[in-house]
Design an enzyme around this catalytic site. Structure first.
Site, PDB file in Angstrom:
ATOM      1  N   LYS A  81     -11.797  -0.055   5.478  1.00 41.81           N
ATOM      2  CA  LYS A  81     -12.224  -0.703   4.232  1.00 41.81           C
ATOM      3  C   LYS A  81     -13.328  -1.722   4.527  1.00 41.81           C
ATOM      4  O   LYS A  81     -14.398  -1.336   4.937  1.00 41.81           O
ATOM      5  CB  LYS A  81     -11.001  -1.314   3.541  1.00 41.81           C
ATOM      6  CG  LYS A  81      -9.754  -0.396   3.528  1.00 41.81           C
ATOM      7  CD  LYS A  81      -9.898   0.800   2.610  1.00 41.81           C
ATOM      8  CE  LYS A  81      -8.786   1.835   2.761  1.00 41.81           C
ATOM      9  NZ  LYS A  81      -7.411   1.350   2.701  1.00 41.81           N
ATOM     10  N   TYR A 123       0.836  -1.204   0.000  1.00 40.54           N
ATOM     11  CA  TYR A 123       0.000   0.000   0.000  1.00 40.54           C
ATOM     12  C   TYR A 123       0.880   1.268   0.000  1.00 40.54           C
ATOM     13  O   TYR A 123       1.852   1.362   0.765  1.00 40.54           O
ATOM     14  CB  TYR A 123      -0.898  -0.045   1.237  1.00 40.54           C
ATOM     15  CG  TYR A 123      -1.746   1.171   1.439  1.00 40.54           C
ATOM     16  CD1 TYR A 123      -2.818   1.443   0.596  1.00 40.54           C
ATOM     17  CD2 TYR A 123      -1.479   2.057   2.476  1.00 40.54           C
ATOM     18  CE1 TYR A 123      -3.595   2.563   0.774  1.00 40.54           C
ATOM     19  CE2 TYR A 123      -2.267   3.182   2.667  1.00 40.54           C
ATOM     20  CZ  TYR A 123      -3.317   3.432   1.812  1.00 40.54           C
ATOM     21  OH  TYR A 123      -4.084   4.539   1.991  1.00 40.54           O
TER      22      TYR A 123
END
Ligand SMILES: *Cc1c(COP(=O)(O)O)cnc(C)c1O
Length: 398
Positions: A197, A99
């Site tokens: 998320k 990420y």
């Protein structure tokens, strides 16, 4: 012992609720009274702990099969606290395709604090072994499914390699969630989440979670949570708790929407590559061989050269043009301009993130509406297509 979907709904009681309320209370109290100076209460100051946060922390520890969980004010705060347990001079081998925010935290923050990071392609187990062999290494840091091209990492194999060379394995399980895989069962030592998320699942909260497998690691993570101070406030803990209750339902729907969308994309004349291991029998076998119970709700694909991907994403009406993923609503984005714009183009291309790559985070809408939305955007993009000599490449590469 109850099953996973039941655990999602009920969590582990903290025994603080005397009213019979079916939801755990949100305690908006920063401090807790002592009954006398000799008798410290169970909770004294809310950064150190409070019952609303403890409910969520026990819940994630239960779901990830860990010893203890910790709730942070963001995924990056959880990663920061975790990396802060290491000392200057410690070496951490890191997946090359992690990420972007983690990459930046490592290189723009922890590098200055004397941690030594070595990137490695985690698909190549021999390369991982060489990296671990080379110099004494304290940790291997990976993501379960890579973003946005969805390579499937072999957590069990990476855990045994890490342990062979005296390193702990840290797994960012954001893209997978404990519904599809519990990395601690496969040998990982710490699991991390951007709960922003899938776990919270409604694009309404920023939150992070960490789970330690052992008491000694838990002890160090608790210190980092309490003394660096990035704890998740009670109202946000409750948002994540509420999101978790429907994790399995949402993920089932996201996956059952994602498969026909991936098959539609594979057959589409404007599209050259689709990355979604859940779409083919070979992909599903690969997932299973690496201990995953599904591919999740994120997929990516490349439009053919000559087709402008920004026309596609700019014209979607149900898919919102936004970063993030894992929520009830479908999102689309252009990694080279949005989530991955900070990575130099040359490096980005090496990771498979071309200028034509579009990432979709599939929500829980009716799949017919999602397919129709894609179709009308492709029709518009086809009108402005420029001729290209390149051949179609069709792959279901995981
Ligand atoms: C979003 C994300 C993070 C960062 O989490 P925040 O909650 O935004 O701080 C870390 N890892 C992965 C894989 C992510 O997708």
């Amino acid at each position: 012992m109850t099953q996973f979907a039941t655990q999602l709904v009920h969590g582990v009681e903290v025994h603080d609720n005397e009213t019979g309320a079916v939801n755990p209370p949100i305690y908006n109290s920063s401090t807790y009274a002592f009954s006398s100076v000799d008798e410290a209460p169970r909770w004294d100051y809310a950064r150190s702990g409070n019952p609303t946060r403890e409910f969520l922390e026990r819940q994630i520890a239960q779901l990830e099969h860990g010893f203890q969980g910790f709730a942070f004010s963001s995924g990056l705060a959880a990663i920061h606290a975790t990396l802060s347990v290491f000392s200057p001079g410690d070496r951490i081998v890191v997946g090359a395709n992690i990420y972007g925010g983690t990459y930046s935290q490592i290189h723009e923050h922890f590098d200055r604090w004397g941690l030594d990071f070595a990137p490695v392609d985690t698909q190549d187990l021999e390369a991982v072994e060489r990296a671990l062999q080379l110099v004494p290494t304290q940790a291997l840091y990976i993501e379960t499914l890579t973003n946005p091209v969805l390579q499937v990492n072999d957590v069990a194999a990476l855990a045994s390699l890490a342990h062979r060379y005296g390193a702990v394995l840290i797994v960012d399980n954001t893209f997978v969630t404990p519904y599809l895989q519990q990395p601690l069962d496969l040998g990982a030592d710490i699991v991390l989440h951007s709960a922003t998320k899938y776990l919270a699942g409604h694009s309404d909260v920023i939150a992070g979670l960490a789970v330690a497998k052992s008491e000694s690691i838990a002890h160090r993570l608790y210190f980092a949570l309490n003394r660096l101070g990035g704890a998740l406030p009670p109202a946000e803990c409750d948002s994540v708790r509420k999101g978790l209750q429907t994790l399995a339902l949402r993920m089932d729907r996201q996956q059952s929407n994602a498969s026909p969308i991936a098959r539609y994309l594979l057959a589409h004349p404007l599209i050259s590559v689709v990355h979604y291991p859940g779409a083919s029998e070979a992909g599903k076998a690969l997932l299973e061989s690496k201990g995953l119970r599904g591919a999740g709700g994120v997929l990516s694909f490349e439009v053919k050269r000559g087709v402008d991907p920004s026309i596609v994403v700019n014209n979607l009406k149900i898919f919102r043009l936004a970063v993030s993923l894992g929520a009830v609503e479908s999102l689309a984005e252009l990694p080279c301009r949005m989530t991955h714009f900070e990575i130099p183009r040359e490096e980005r291309l090496k990771l498979g993130i071309s200028d034509e790559l579009i990432r979709l985070a599939i929500g829980i809408e009716d799949v017919h509406d999602l397919l129709a939305d894609l179709e009308q955007a492709f029709t518009l993009a086809a009108k402005s297509e420029r001729p290209s000599p390149r051949q179609n490449r069709v792959s279901t590469r995981a």
